[in-house]
Write a protein that holds these residues in place. Structure first.
Motif, PDB file in Angstrom:
ATOM      1  N   GLY A 109      -2.300   0.561  -8.181  1.00 20.56           N
ATOM      2  CA  GLY A 109      -1.395   1.673  -7.917  1.00 20.56           C
ATOM      3  C   GLY A 109       0.049   1.324  -8.236  1.00 20.56           C
ATOM      4  O   GLY A 109       0.786   2.129  -8.809  1.00 20.56           O
ATOM      5  N   ILE A 110       0.447   0.097  -7.885  1.00 21.92           N
ATOM      6  CA  ILE A 110       1.813  -0.353  -8.170  1.00 21.92           C
ATOM      7  C   ILE A 110       2.033  -0.516  -9.678  1.00 21.92           C
ATOM      8  O   ILE A 110       3.095  -0.171 -10.208  1.00 21.92           O
ATOM      9  CB  ILE A 110       2.098  -1.678  -7.429  1.00 21.92           C
ATOM     10  N   LEU A 111       1.015  -1.024 -10.369  1.00 16.39           N
ATOM     11  CA  LEU A 111       1.133  -1.276 -11.811  1.00 16.39           C
ATOM     12  C   LEU A 111       0.797  -0.044 -12.657  1.00 16.39           C
ATOM     13  O   LEU A 111       0.946  -0.079 -13.881  1.00 16.39           O
ATOM     14  CB  LEU A 111       0.203  -2.424 -12.228  1.00 16.39           C
ATOM     15  N   LYS A 137       9.593  13.011  -5.719  1.00 20.22           N
ATOM     16  CA  LYS A 137      10.415  11.815  -5.873  1.00 20.22           C
ATOM     17  C   LYS A 137      11.091  11.440  -4.557  1.00 20.22           C
ATOM     18  O   LYS A 137      11.101  10.259  -4.156  1.00 20.22           O
ATOM     19  CB  LYS A 137      11.477  12.049  -6.951  1.00 20.22           C
ATOM     20  N   ASN A 138      11.630  12.432  -3.856  1.00 18.55           N
ATOM     21  CA  ASN A 138      12.314  12.180  -2.588  1.00 18.55           C
ATOM     22  C   ASN A 138      11.343  11.756  -1.488  1.00 18.55           C
ATOM     23  O   ASN A 138      11.678  10.931  -0.626  1.00 18.55           O
ATOM     24  CB  ASN A 138      13.101  13.409  -2.154  1.00 18.55           C
ATOM     25  N   VAL A 139      10.131  12.325  -1.522  1.00 19.93           N
ATOM     26  CA  VAL A 139       9.099  11.919  -0.566  1.00 19.93           C
ATOM     27  C   VAL A 139       8.753  10.445  -0.777  1.00 19.93           C
ATOM     28  O   VAL A 139       8.609   9.678   0.183  1.00 19.93           O
ATOM     29  CB  VAL A 139       7.841  12.805  -0.703  1.00 19.93           C
ATOM     30  N   SER A 140       8.635  10.037  -2.043  1.00 17.15           N
ATOM     31  CA  SER A 140       8.318   8.643  -2.365  1.00 17.15           C
ATOM     32  C   SER A 140       9.420   7.696  -1.900  1.00 17.15           C
ATOM     33  O   SER A 140       9.143   6.624  -1.345  1.00 17.15           O
ATOM     34  CB  SER A 140       8.109   8.485  -3.877  1.00 17.15           C
ATOM     35  N   ILE A 141      10.673   8.099  -2.121  1.00 17.48           N
ATOM     36  CA  ILE A 141      11.808   7.273  -1.701  1.00 17.48           C
ATOM     37  C   ILE A 141      11.839   7.144  -0.172  1.00 17.48           C
ATOM     38  O   ILE A 141      12.027   6.051   0.375  1.00 17.48           O
ATOM     39  CB  ILE A 141      13.137   7.863  -2.218  1.00 17.48           C
ATOM     40  N   ALA A 142      11.622   8.262   0.507  1.00 18.69           N
ATOM     41  CA  ALA A 142      11.633   8.249   1.972  1.00 18.69           C
ATOM     42  C   ALA A 142      10.507   7.379   2.521  1.00 18.69           C
ATOM     43  O   ALA A 142      10.683   6.639   3.496  1.00 18.69           O
ATOM     44  CB  ALA A 142      11.500   9.681   2.504  1.00 18.69           C
ATOM     45  N   MET A 143       9.333   7.448   1.875  1.00 20.60           N
ATOM     46  CA  MET A 143       8.200   6.651   2.312  1.00 20.60           C
ATOM     47  C   MET A 143       8.477   5.159   2.127  1.00 20.60           C
ATOM     48  O   MET A 143       8.185   4.335   3.013  1.00 20.60           O
ATOM     49  CB  MET A 143       6.931   7.044   1.543  1.00 20.60           C
ATOM     50  N   ALA A 185       0.833  -1.204   0.000  1.00 19.89           N
ATOM     51  CA  ALA A 185       0.000   0.000   0.000  1.00 19.89           C
ATOM     52  C   ALA A 185       0.868   1.254   0.000  1.00 19.89           C
ATOM     53  O   ALA A 185       0.578   2.226  -0.712  1.00 19.89           O
ATOM     54  CB  ALA A 185      -0.928  -0.003   1.217  1.00 19.89           C
ATOM     55  N   LEU A 186       1.949   1.228   0.785  1.00 20.95           N
ATOM     56  CA  LEU A 186       2.879   2.363   0.787  1.00 20.95           C
ATOM     57  C   LEU A 186       3.536   2.533  -0.575  1.00 20.95           C
ATOM     58  O   LEU A 186       3.673   3.645  -1.083  1.00 20.95           O
ATOM     59  CB  LEU A 186       3.956   2.159   1.858  1.00 20.95           C
ATOM     60  N   PHE A 187       3.941   1.407  -1.170  1.00 18.87           N
ATOM     61  CA  PHE A 187       4.547   1.461  -2.492  1.00 18.87           C
ATOM     62  C   PHE A 187       3.555   1.988  -3.525  1.00 18.87           C
ATOM     63  O   PHE A 187       3.920   2.739  -4.427  1.00 18.87           O
ATOM     64  CB  PHE A 187       5.058   0.084  -2.915  1.00 18.87           C
ATOM     65  N   ALA A 188       2.284   1.576  -3.394  1.00 15.88           N
ATOM     66  CA  ALA A 188       1.249   2.039  -4.325  1.00 15.88           C
ATOM     67  C   ALA A 188       1.094   3.555  -4.250  1.00 15.88           C
ATOM     68  O   ALA A 188       0.985   4.244  -5.278  1.00 15.88           O
ATOM     69  CB  ALA A 188      -0.079   1.354  -4.029  1.00 15.88           C
ATOM     70  N   LEU A 189       1.095   4.089  -3.030  1.00 12.90           N
ATOM     71  CA  LEU A 189       1.000   5.537  -2.855  1.00 12.90           C
ATOM     72  C   LEU A 189       2.241   6.236  -3.407  1.00 12.90           C
ATOM     73  O   LEU A 189       2.156   7.307  -4.013  1.00 12.90           O
ATOM     74  CB  LEU A 189       0.828   5.878  -1.375  1.00 12.90           C
ATOM     75  N   SER A 190       3.413   5.610  -3.191  1.00  9.71           N
ATOM     76  CA  SER A 190       4.662   6.200  -3.660  1.00  9.71           C
ATOM     77  C   SER A 190       4.750   6.190  -5.181  1.00  9.71           C
ATOM     78  O   SER A 190       5.071   7.205  -5.803  1.00  9.71           O
ATOM     79  CB  SER A 190       5.859   5.434  -3.075  1.00  9.71           C
ATOM     80  N   ILE A 191       4.475   5.030  -5.773  1.00  9.15           N
ATOM     81  CA  ILE A 191       4.616   4.870  -7.223  1.00  9.15           C
ATOM     82  C   ILE A 191       3.593   5.714  -7.983  1.00  9.15           C
ATOM     83  O   ILE A 191       3.909   6.350  -8.987  1.00  9.15           O
ATOM     84  CB  ILE A 191       4.483   3.383  -7.618  1.00  9.15           C
ATOM     85  N   SER A 192       2.362   5.726  -7.510  1.00  6.95           N
ATOM     86  CA  SER A 192       1.308   6.469  -8.204  1.00  6.95           C
ATOM     87  C   SER A 192       1.317   7.958  -7.856  1.00  6.95           C
ATOM     88  O   SER A 192       0.555   8.737  -8.437  1.00  6.95           O
ATOM     89  CB  SER A 192      -0.068   5.879  -7.868  1.00  6.95           C
ATOM     90  N   ARG A 193       2.175   8.329  -6.867  1.00  7.22           N
ATOM     91  CA  ARG A 193       2.249   9.717  -6.383  1.00  7.22           C
ATOM     92  C   ARG A 193       0.900  10.200  -5.849  1.00  7.22           C
ATOM     93  O   ARG A 193       0.564  11.383  -5.922  1.00  7.22           O
ATOM     94  CB  ARG A 193       2.736  10.667  -7.482  1.00  7.22           C
ATOM     95  N   ALA A 194       0.128   9.265  -5.330  1.00  5.06           N
ATOM     96  CA  ALA A 194      -1.186   9.606  -4.786  1.00  5.06           C
ATOM     97  C   ALA A 194      -1.029  10.259  -3.421  1.00  5.06           C
ATOM     98  O   ALA A 194      -0.248   9.795  -2.583  1.00  5.06           O
ATOM     99  CB  ALA A 194      -2.058   8.363  -4.675  1.00  5.06           C
ATOM    100  N   ASN A 195      -1.782  11.309  -3.185  1.00  2.85           N
ATOM    101  CA  ASN A 195      -1.716  12.033  -1.923  1.00  2.85           C
ATOM    102  C   ASN A 195      -2.835  11.558  -0.986  1.00  2.85           C
ATOM    103  O   ASN A 195      -3.681  12.315  -0.545  1.00  2.85           O
ATOM    104  CB  ASN A 195      -1.825  13.541  -2.157  1.00  2.85           C
ATOM    105  N   ILE A 212       3.248  11.298   4.700  1.00  2.27           N
ATOM    106  CA  ILE A 212       3.724  12.299   3.742  1.00  2.27           C
ATOM    107  C   ILE A 212       3.912  13.656   4.422  1.00  2.27           C
ATOM    108  O   ILE A 212       4.918  14.341   4.224  1.00  2.27           O
ATOM    109  CB  ILE A 212       2.744  12.419   2.554  1.00  2.27           C
ATOM    110  N   THR A 213       2.937  14.060   5.242  1.00  4.75           N
ATOM    111  CA  THR A 213       3.024  15.328   5.971  1.00  4.75           C
ATOM    112  C   THR A 213       4.247  15.358   6.888  1.00  4.75           C
ATOM    113  O   THR A 213       4.963  16.364   6.971  1.00  4.75           O
ATOM    114  CB  THR A 213       1.751  15.555   6.808  1.00  4.75           C
ATOM    115  N   SER A 214       4.498  14.245   7.568  1.00  4.88           N
ATOM    116  CA  SER A 214       5.630  14.168   8.498  1.00  4.88           C
ATOM    117  C   SER A 214       6.961  14.180   7.760  1.00  4.88           C
ATOM    118  O   SER A 214       7.940  14.768   8.237  1.00  4.88           O
ATOM    119  CB  SER A 214       5.516  12.899   9.349  1.00  4.88           C
ATOM    120  N   ILE A 215       7.016  13.524   6.596  1.00  2.00           N
ATOM    121  CA  ILE A 215       8.238  13.521   5.787  1.00  2.00           C
ATOM    122  C   ILE A 215       8.559  14.946   5.324  1.00  2.00           C
ATOM    123  O   ILE A 215       9.703  15.402   5.397  1.00  2.00           O
ATOM    124  CB  ILE A 215       8.091  12.575   4.579  1.00  2.00           C
TER     125      ILE A 215
END
Length: 455
Positions: free
Chosen positions: A367-369, A230-236, A60-70, A218-221
């Protein structure tokens, strides 16, 4: 302005935040109960449980990161604005005031306080405990900026030290061998142990919580100076790996503890009863006090994460209503539903989870795909709308006996058993989701080829 560097320290702070928000009431009681049910098949059951309660939240975290979903609404938006809003409301109601958040108060009360109170006083005891509990949650969560420090730097270390003491005593002086205990009928072979372990993982609600907590993480990052998408996604992604690895280790220990406990105790009504017995076995009254403190702290931190994520998400969707109003409403409703009692909360949450989880899993995979098909809405719609069909039937099969045993419910269940593959296992949604995904991809790539030809 350049981004702050993604240091190991920052990664661990966010990982600790994510860990603290996820690991709560169900994460303590369900693994122990699973160990008792699975017996010497606890390893296979652990595999299923970890798939749904660790791998899916991580995905789920990867899905949010990859899709850049907020957040969860943004992830589900391709299925349509109304459908995404409905899914958001259902998930938040489940994770929020209807199921998970009330459970964060009832679990510590049931296993740490109720056993020492007269039956006639337990109702009043629950009322007083939940009132104090949610007042603390409210005041600690009123300032959003405090959540990283409170959960990541203070509550988590205290919780981990307490839990480590119990594990240490159990490993030094085991209750017995997990290899020599028997299993229940639903866990009689490896495949059954895995599938039932997988479904037990739904009860933690961690995959749903991961989708919701995305906005908080995301807010905390960003608060740590990491701003670029991109950096937010990597950190997540990095923080998620660390946080879920910690949770996985604790789950395995708790499941093993539950299996070994069968040498000393009967199968409990829930893992909380067994944890209380184990603590008393090793440390007497001190052990019970330790457990009460442990569960209260971990559930407090989880409740904070839940109410903050709820208020942030709804404030973003409905900005005219303030963060504090949503926070107050959630804490108040959670207090009310908590006083229905733990057994009722668990019984009525199961059918909701059997409906929501297939849809959530489909959205996570999509989201991942999503880079593969450019987040084309048609792929989302064919997959998710087809998934809803078996999910509705799964809901009926998981209803409490008072509804499941009615003639109309039995007729629906009988129809599903005769026509939906793997329905009795709780996995009828898999074939529908797969077909929907394939149809959506065919339509997407066919449209793409036509566009190229027309050019």
């Amino acid at each position: 302005m350049t981004d702050s560097k993604i240091t190991l320290r920052k990664t661990l702070i966010i990982a600790s935040l994510f860990f603290g928000m996820l690991f709560g009431a169900g994460n303590l009681i369900f693994p122990v109960h699973l160990g008792q049910l699975a017996g010497n098949n606890w390893i296979q059951a652990s595999g299923g449980f970890l798939t749904s309660s660790v791998l899916l939240p991580l995905m789920a975290l990867f899905a949010l990161s990859i899709s850049r979903a907020n957040g969860i609404y943004d992830l589900a938006k391709p299925i349509g604005g109304f459908a995404a809003s409905a899914f958001l409301l259902l998930v938040h109601a489940t994770i929020g005031p209807l199921c998970a958040t009330p459970r964060t108060a009832t679990v510590p009360f049931e296993i740490g306080f109720a056993p020492y109170m007269p039956k006639g006083m337990q109702g009043w005891g629950l009322l007083i405990f939940t009132a104090i509990f949610f007042l603390i949650v409210y005041f600690l969560s009123v300032t959003e900026a405090n959540i990283t420090d409170l959960i990541g730097k203070i509550l988590n270390p205290v919780f981990l030290i307490m839990l480590f003491l119990i594990f240490l005593l159990a490993f030094i002086h085991p209750l017995g061998s997990a290899k020599t205990v028997t299993f229940t009928a639903d866990y009689s072979n490896s495949s059954m142990a895995y599938t039932n372990g997988f479904l037990q993982g739904y009860n933690t609600m961690d995959a749903l919580a991961s989708l919701i907590f995305g906005i908080t993480v995301i807010t905390s990052i960003k608060a740590l100076g990491i701003k670029k998408p991109k950096n937010v996604s990597i950190a997540m992604a990095k923080s998620g790996l660390w946080g879920m690895a910690g949770i996985a280790i604790i789950y395995i220990c708790l499941i093993w503890l539950g299996a070994t406990s069968l040498h000393q105790f009967k199968i409990g009504a829930n893992g909380g009863t067994t944890l209380s017995q184990i603590s008393h076995y090793y440390m007497g009254t001190v052990g019970n006090a330790l457990l009460a403190t442990l569960t209260t702290i971990t559930c407090l931190s989880t409740a904070m994460g839940l109410v903050v994520a709820f208020a942030q998400d709804f404030n973003e969707r409905f900005p005219k209503i303030s963060y504090k109003v949503f926070l107050t409403a959630n804490c108040l409703l959670s207090f009310i539903f908590a006083n229905l009692g733990l057994d009722q909360i668990i019984a009525w949450s199961k059918p909701i989870l059997m409906f929501l989880y297939p849809i959530a899993i489909s959205l996570i995979i999509l989201g991942i795909l999503s880079p593969l098909f450019k987040r084309d809405a048609i792929v989302y719609k064919t997959t998710c709308y087809l998934t809803v069909i078996p999910a509705i039937f799964d809901l009926f099969n998981a209803m409490p006996p008072v509804l499941r045993d009615t003639s109309w419910a039995q007729a629906i269940i009988k129809f599903a058993q005769n026509h939906l593959p793997m329905y009795d296992l709780g996995f009828s949604w898999i074939s529908f989701s797969a077909v929907g995904l394939i149809i959506g991809l065919i339509i997407h790539f066919t449209k793409k080829e036509k566009t190229i030809d027309n050019k």
